[in-house]
Design a protein around this motif. Structure first.
Motif, PDB file in Angstrom:
ATOM      1  N   GLN A 285      42.737  41.080  45.237  1.00 36.84           N
ATOM      2  CA  GLN A 285      42.380  42.006  46.054  1.00 36.84           C
ATOM      3  C   GLN A 285      40.660  42.135  45.747  1.00 36.84           C
ATOM      4  OE1 GLN A 285      44.616  45.614  47.491  1.00 36.84           O
ATOM      5  NE2 GLN A 285      45.850  45.064  45.591  1.00 36.84           N
ATOM      6  N   ARG A 305      39.453  45.004  43.176  1.00 37.38           N
ATOM      7  CA  ARG A 305      39.604  46.418  43.454  1.00 37.38           C
ATOM      8  C   ARG A 305      41.233  46.657  42.554  1.00 37.38           C
ATOM      9  NH1 ARG A 305      35.147  46.218  43.551  1.00 37.38           N
ATOM     10  NH2 ARG A 305      33.917  46.575  45.436  1.00 37.38           N
ATOM     11  N   TYR A 308      44.558  50.023  42.703  1.00 40.28           N
ATOM     12  CA  TYR A 308      45.510  50.120  44.001  1.00 40.28           C
ATOM     13  C   TYR A 308      46.967  50.719  43.414  1.00 40.28           C
ATOM     14  CZ  TYR A 308      47.484  45.728  41.923  1.00 40.28           C
ATOM     15  OH  TYR A 308      48.072  44.727  41.181  1.00 40.28           O
ATOM     16  N   ILE A 313      48.209  50.886  49.920  1.00 44.17           N
ATOM     17  CA  ILE A 313      47.118  49.866  50.719  1.00 44.17           C
ATOM     18  C   ILE A 313      48.063  49.810  52.020  1.00 44.17           C
ATOM     19  CG2 ILE A 313      46.524  47.643  50.795  1.00 44.17           C
ATOM     20  CD1 ILE A 313      47.449  47.429  47.857  1.00 44.17           C
ATOM     21  N   GLU A 324      52.884  49.222  46.164  1.00 43.67           N
ATOM     22  CA  GLU A 324      51.757  49.076  45.396  1.00 43.67           C
ATOM     23  C   GLU A 324      52.133  49.454  43.860  1.00 43.67           C
ATOM     24  OE1 GLU A 324      50.662  50.766  49.369  1.00 43.67           O
ATOM     25  OE2 GLU A 324      52.381  51.067  47.882  1.00 43.67           O
ATOM     26  N   ARG A 329      49.592  46.784  37.050  1.00 39.92           N
ATOM     27  CA  ARG A 329      48.506  46.063  37.804  1.00 39.92           C
ATOM     28  C   ARG A 329      48.512  44.475  37.285  1.00 39.92           C
ATOM     29  NH1 ARG A 329      43.977  43.341  36.564  1.00 39.92           N
ATOM     30  NH2 ARG A 329      44.392  43.735  34.704  1.00 39.92           N
ATOM     31  N   TYR A 333      48.578  42.015  40.532  1.00 37.27           N
ATOM     32  CA  TYR A 333      47.304  41.829  41.115  1.00 37.27           C
ATOM     33  C   TYR A 333      47.174  40.305  41.435  1.00 37.27           C
ATOM     34  CZ  TYR A 333      44.990  39.775  37.047  1.00 37.27           C
ATOM     35  OH  TYR A 333      44.388  38.989  35.923  1.00 37.27           O
ATOM     36  N   GLN A 350      42.451  49.986  50.732  1.00 35.07           N
ATOM     37  CA  GLN A 350      43.250  50.919  49.644  1.00 35.07           C
ATOM     38  C   GLN A 350      42.659  52.197  49.894  1.00 35.07           C
ATOM     39  OE1 GLN A 350      41.681  49.510  45.841  1.00 35.07           O
ATOM     40  NE2 GLN A 350      42.655  47.559  45.940  1.00 35.07           N
TER      41      GLN A 350
END
Length: 507
Positions: A285, A305, A308, A313, A324, A329, A333, A350
């Motif tokens: 993202q 970013r 999240y 999102i 999410e 992450r 991601y 987001q």
């Protein structure tokens, strides 16, 4: 090195009688973390090394320059890391959970759906940590990544999460400045602005490269071995569309604009076999509308970013489309950029409320000039970002109502606090109720491609029959086979170090 390399019998620094004189013993093509690591390993052996980087000197560093410098290694906790990370007064109040080799292997297998090469994986997992210690001895600097991989608890202590704990001092910029300095100390010659166009082959052996000069003339440079560390094809819109699919030509290039697949093509032309999964890549993202949001050397990785998992999102129709909270992450991601590319206009938002806003990563969400909208109500926020207010408020209302608030919310662990809606949010679900509300516009930012050249575990490029091509080695993002569809965060830089050193040790 923790495993043996095939015997190297090509130790002379001069061409045999009747052959062309050598410009170096080893030529390295590329200028990122993997290429410089390979150069260091060869130079340590007394080899005369020439590193050729396509970018001009003011754009040095390859994709590595644009990273946060995070490097995934196996370890047994903070005490195990203390010998090579920089001291920090916070260490006394820090918990770093052990991350075993079995954990590392399992994560690679899980996030790639078992499509990772097991032999390459074994080497990566076993050699990443000792090779960071080797680079530390050469002069690179490492630290704990508090701002990206830890949360501060109520008692003031810090807890790291997600298996990714160590990074370079100064991020990717610090990493590459250190590499360039170490190369100079080891006597490696580095030439910038070198447009390598092909490989020289004599008697089925790679003997050098061709280089196009600024005036258009092509020169030949010769060596006993050539190591390719020139990255994937992510900066070529044409290659992205051909291999990743329609729409990928619209992805934003996060890193260097010089990774266009030229050296992959050059190797394929002389008979190298393809390796890895060419239809997949690392994508994330990325700030959708900030000007100069491609190959930005000032902001580099800060245009990502990555907070999240704390919020939700939504796409431009106000609908959620991913889980999410599927995992930390670090394990999601690299694939969510692909999901955003599929959405209308290849844009998503987001969404966070006021309590969550204070937990967002400062270096990514507090920069001036980033794409963010703020409003006191969800309806006003939706109007600002051009999303139907009724649709977005209904999505948030449904999400809020589906959360099991009896489960404690804890972002340092997979807390199991779910929102039983569609799609489900598996962890870290918390109602979005307190204004002001925030929306960060994101699109797909491509980092590197997972398809490349096929090699053995020592970086020797293989042909279609599985035999090594004499004199040709590969490392870094050009080496295919480790990742597919997704990857565990920080394993890319780790792979560059491990297979860069292996190639340089043998070349």
């Amino acid at each position: 090195m923790t495993s043996s390399a095939p015997e190297n019998t090509r130790e002379g620094q001069h061409a045999p009688d009747g052959q062309h004189p050598l410009d170096a013993d080893v030529i390295v093509v590329g200028g990122g973390n993997a290429a410089f690591t390979a150069a260091h390993a060869a130079a340590e052996r007394g080899r005369k090394v020439l590193l050729l980087e396509k970018a001009p000197q003011d754009a040095f560093g390859g994709n590595s320059y644009y990273t946060a410098g995070a490097t995934r290694i196996a370890h047994s906790g903070l005490e195990d890391l203390a010998d090579f990370i920089e001291p920090d007064e916070r260490h006394a109040a820090t918990e770093v959970p052990p991350y075993s080799a079995a954990d590392y292997t399992a994560d690679l297998e899980r996030v790639t759906d078992g499509r990772n090469d097991p032999e390459l994986t074994e080497v990566l997992v076993s050699e990443a940590a000792p090779n960071l210690r080797w680079l530390k001895k050469l002069g690179l600097k490492y630290r704990l990544m508090y701002e990206r991989q830890a949360y501060q608890r109520e008692d003031g202590s810090y807890l790291f999460w997600g298996g990714l704990h160590v990074g370079n001092v100064g991020g990717g910029e610090g990493l590459m400045h250190d590499h360039v300095r170490v190369a100079a100390e080891l006597g490696t010659e580095v030439r910038f602005g070198q447009d390598v166009t092909g490989l020289l082959v004599e008697d089925a052996t790679v003997t050098g490269v061709t280089v196009r000069q600024e005036d258009g003339t092509v020169h030949e440079l010769r060596a006993e071995s050539v190591i390719l560390g020139a990255g994937g094809f992510e900066s070529s819109a044409e290659w992205r569309r051909e291999h990743l699919g329609e729409g990928w030509e619209n992805a934003k290039v996060r890193g260097t604009p010089y990774n266009n697949g030229d050296m992959i093509a050059a190797a394929l032309q002389i008979g190298a076999a393809k390796g890895g999964h060419w239809s997949t890549c690392h994508s994330t993202q990325w700030d959708a509308f900030t000007p100069d949001n491609e190959s930005n050397r000032e902001l580099t990785n800060r245009l990502t970013r990555q907070s999240y998992p704390l919020g939700i999102i939504v796409n431009s129709q106000g609908q959620r489309f991913v889980d999410e909270g599927e995992d930390f992450r670090n394990y999601t991601y690299a694939k969510f950029g692909r999901e955003i590319l599929k959405q209308p206009g290849s844009v998503a938002y987001q969404i966070f409320d006021a309590p969550l806003r204070s937990m967002l990563r400062t270096e990514e969400y507090d920069m001036p000039g980033i794409t963010v909208s703020q409003a006191d109500t969800l309806e006003e926020l939706a109007e600002q970002i051009g999303v139907d207010p009724a649709a977005m408020t209904e999505t948030v209302r449904d999400y809020n109502a589906a959360i099991d608030t009896s489960i404690p919310w804890d972002p340092t662990v997979k807390d199991g606090r779910r929102a039983e809606t569609t799609p489900v949010k598996s962890n870290w679900a918390t109602p979005l109720t307190e204004g002001p509300f925030y929306a960060y516009a994101v699109t797909c930012g491509i980092t590197f491609t997972f398809g490349g050249l096929k090699s053995d575990t020592h970086g020797r490029v293989l042909d279609a029959e599985g035999s090594p091509i004499d004199g040709l080695y590969v490392c870094g993002e050009m080496l295919g086979g480790l990742f597919a569809g997704n990857y565990p965060g920080g394993s890319g830089l780790a792979a560059g170090v491990v297979f860069g050193r292996r190639a340089g040790t043998l070349a």
